[in-house]
Design a protein around this motif. Structure first.
Motif, PDB file in Angstrom:
ATOM      1  N   ALA A  72      57.828  33.589 -58.173  1.00 18.81           N
ATOM      2  CA  ALA A  72      58.386  33.155 -59.467  1.00 18.81           C
ATOM      3  C   ALA A  72      58.975  31.751 -59.377  1.00 18.81           C
ATOM      4  O   ALA A  72      58.708  30.898 -60.236  1.00 18.81           O
ATOM      5  N   ALA A  73      59.761  31.493 -58.354  1.00 20.96           N
ATOM      6  CA  ALA A  73      60.384  30.174 -58.209  1.00 20.96           C
ATOM      7  C   ALA A  73      59.335  29.089 -58.007  1.00 20.96           C
ATOM      8  O   ALA A  73      59.442  27.988 -58.588  1.00 20.96           O
ATOM      9  N   GLU A  74      58.322  29.381 -57.218  1.00 25.78           N
ATOM     10  CA  GLU A  74      57.273  28.390 -56.951  1.00 25.78           C
ATOM     11  C   GLU A  74      56.417  28.131 -58.188  1.00 25.78           C
ATOM     12  O   GLU A  74      55.981  27.003 -58.424  1.00 25.78           O
ATOM     13  N   ILE A  75      56.173  29.156 -58.991  1.00 27.72           N
ATOM     14  CA  ILE A  75      55.403  28.990 -60.229  1.00 27.72           C
ATOM     15  C   ILE A  75      56.156  28.076 -61.187  1.00 27.72           C
ATOM     16  O   ILE A  75      55.591  27.126 -61.745  1.00 27.72           O
ATOM     17  N   VAL A  76      57.437  28.329 -61.377  1.00 21.27           N
ATOM     18  CA  VAL A  76      58.247  27.511 -62.289  1.00 21.27           C
ATOM     19  C   VAL A  76      58.320  26.069 -61.793  1.00 21.27           C
ATOM     20  O   VAL A  76      58.158  25.122 -62.570  1.00 21.27           O
ATOM     21  N   GLU A  77      58.530  25.897 -60.498  1.00 22.53           N
ATOM     22  CA  GLU A  77      58.611  24.545 -59.938  1.00 22.53           C
ATOM     23  C   GLU A  77      57.288  23.797 -60.081  1.00 22.53           C
ATOM     24  O   GLU A  77      57.261  22.618 -60.446  1.00 22.53           O
ATOM     25  N   ALA A  78      56.179  24.483 -59.818  1.00 19.63           N
ATOM     26  CA  ALA A  78      54.865  23.849 -59.964  1.00 19.63           C
ATOM     27  C   ALA A  78      54.609  23.458 -61.414  1.00 19.63           C
ATOM     28  O   ALA A  78      54.056  22.391 -61.692  1.00 19.63           O
ATOM     29  N   ALA A  79      55.006  24.303 -62.349  1.00 19.62           N
ATOM     30  CA  ALA A  79      54.815  24.006 -63.773  1.00 19.62           C
ATOM     31  C   ALA A  79      55.585  22.753 -64.170  1.00 19.62           C
ATOM     32  O   ALA A  79      55.080  21.895 -64.903  1.00 19.62           O
ATOM     33  N   GLU A  80      56.811  22.641 -63.681  1.00 20.48           N
ATOM     34  CA  GLU A  80      57.620  21.464 -63.996  1.00 20.48           C
ATOM     35  C   GLU A  80      57.057  20.206 -63.352  1.00 20.48           C
ATOM     36  O   GLU A  80      56.953  19.165 -63.997  1.00 20.48           O
ATOM     37  N   GLU A  81      56.668  20.295 -62.090  1.00 19.04           N
ATOM     38  CA  GLU A  81      56.129  19.135 -61.375  1.00 19.04           C
ATOM     39  C   GLU A  81      54.829  18.635 -61.990  1.00 19.04           C
ATOM     40  O   GLU A  81      54.569  17.447 -62.026  1.00 19.04           O
ATOM     41  N   ARG A  82      54.008  19.540 -62.464  1.00 17.04           N
ATOM     42  CA  ARG A  82      52.700  19.170 -63.016  1.00 17.04           C
ATOM     43  C   ARG A  82      52.731  18.941 -64.519  1.00 17.04           C
ATOM     44  O   ARG A  82      51.717  18.665 -65.124  1.00 17.04           O
ATOM     45  N   ASP A  83      53.912  19.093 -65.123  1.00 16.32           N
ATOM     46  CA  ASP A  83      54.100  18.823 -66.547  1.00 16.32           C
ATOM     47  C   ASP A  83      53.085  19.584 -67.404  1.00 16.32           C
ATOM     48  O   ASP A  83      52.402  19.019 -68.258  1.00 16.32           O
ATOM     49  N   VAL A  84      52.975  20.895 -67.161  1.00 17.21           N
ATOM     50  CA  VAL A  84      52.031  21.712 -67.909  1.00 17.21           C
ATOM     51  C   VAL A  84      52.593  22.084 -69.274  1.00 17.21           C
ATOM     52  O   VAL A  84      53.798  21.999 -69.520  1.00 17.21           O
ATOM     53  N   ASP A  85      51.705  22.509 -70.163  1.00 17.92           N
ATOM     54  CA  ASP A  85      52.090  22.909 -71.504  1.00 17.92           C
ATOM     55  C   ASP A  85      52.253  24.416 -71.637  1.00 17.92           C
ATOM     56  O   ASP A  85      52.889  24.891 -72.576  1.00 17.92           O
ATOM     57  N   LEU A  86      51.663  25.184 -70.714  1.00 16.13           N
ATOM     58  CA  LEU A  86      51.652  26.641 -70.812  1.00 16.13           C
ATOM     59  C   LEU A  86      51.474  27.234 -69.421  1.00 16.13           C
ATOM     60  O   LEU A  86      50.755  26.687 -68.596  1.00 16.13           O
ATOM     61  N   ILE A  87      52.139  28.377 -69.180  1.00  8.50           N
ATOM     62  CA  ILE A  87      51.915  29.162 -67.970  1.00  8.50           C
ATOM     63  C   ILE A  87      51.215  30.441 -68.402  1.00  8.50           C
ATOM     64  O   ILE A  87      51.704  31.150 -69.282  1.00  8.50           O
TER      65      ILE A  87
END
Length: 150
Positions: free
Chosen positions: A98-113
């Motif tokens: 969970a922590a790695e998914i959230v961090e990756a989403a923020e780092e990659r500036d995604v629009d949706l998980i």
């Protein structure tokens, strides 16, 4: 997703500062859930040439040093998305999912998980936790969850 403005000649034009690419983070675990996640993404009414999917695998233990590019579930998801005209990128991380998914989403500036959640009883959730639930609580991004039967 597209923004339009009126130019000096009263014509509608695309807003020049708005990115037309829609980035989706797709955390992948097993093949069955990956296939369901891809199906859900393909059901979203977006133009596939405007979508980029980042396929992420979080290794919790990796003593053999495996790579995301070696995982069959990643290959299956990538092939299905690319066959539909969606550009993909592969990513891997190590740690708590969970922590790695959230961090990756923020780092990659995604629009949706886009997640695939397991159905669990209330007791199962209390004992084992829920990665999907933790991701939804820990991010401000939209999270699309596809329930599975496993």
């Amino acid at each position: 997703m597209l923004e339009y403005i009126i130019d000096d000649h009263d014509r509608w034009i695309r807003h020049p500062r708005r990115s037309l690419m829609y980035r989706v983070l797709v955390p992948i675990d097993d093949t069955d859930r990956a296939v369901q996640q891809v199906g859900t993404i393909l059901d979203v009414p977006l133009h596939t040439d405007e979508v980029r999917a980042v396929l992420l695998h979080v290794f919790t233990e990796n003593p053999e040093g495996a790579s995301v590019s070696q995982l069959g579930s990643i290959h299956e998801a990538r092939d299905r998305l690319e066959d539909a005209g969606i550009e993909t990128q592969l990513a891997e991380r190590s740690g708590t999912p969970a922590a790695e998914i959230v961090e990756a989403a923020e780092e990659r500036d995604v629009d949706l998980i886009a997640l695939a959640g397991r159905r669990r009883s209330p007791t199962g959730k209390a004992v084992f936790g829920s990665t999907s639930q933790r991701v939804m609580l820990d991010t401000d991004l939209p999270v699309l969850v596809r329930s599975t039967d496993d």
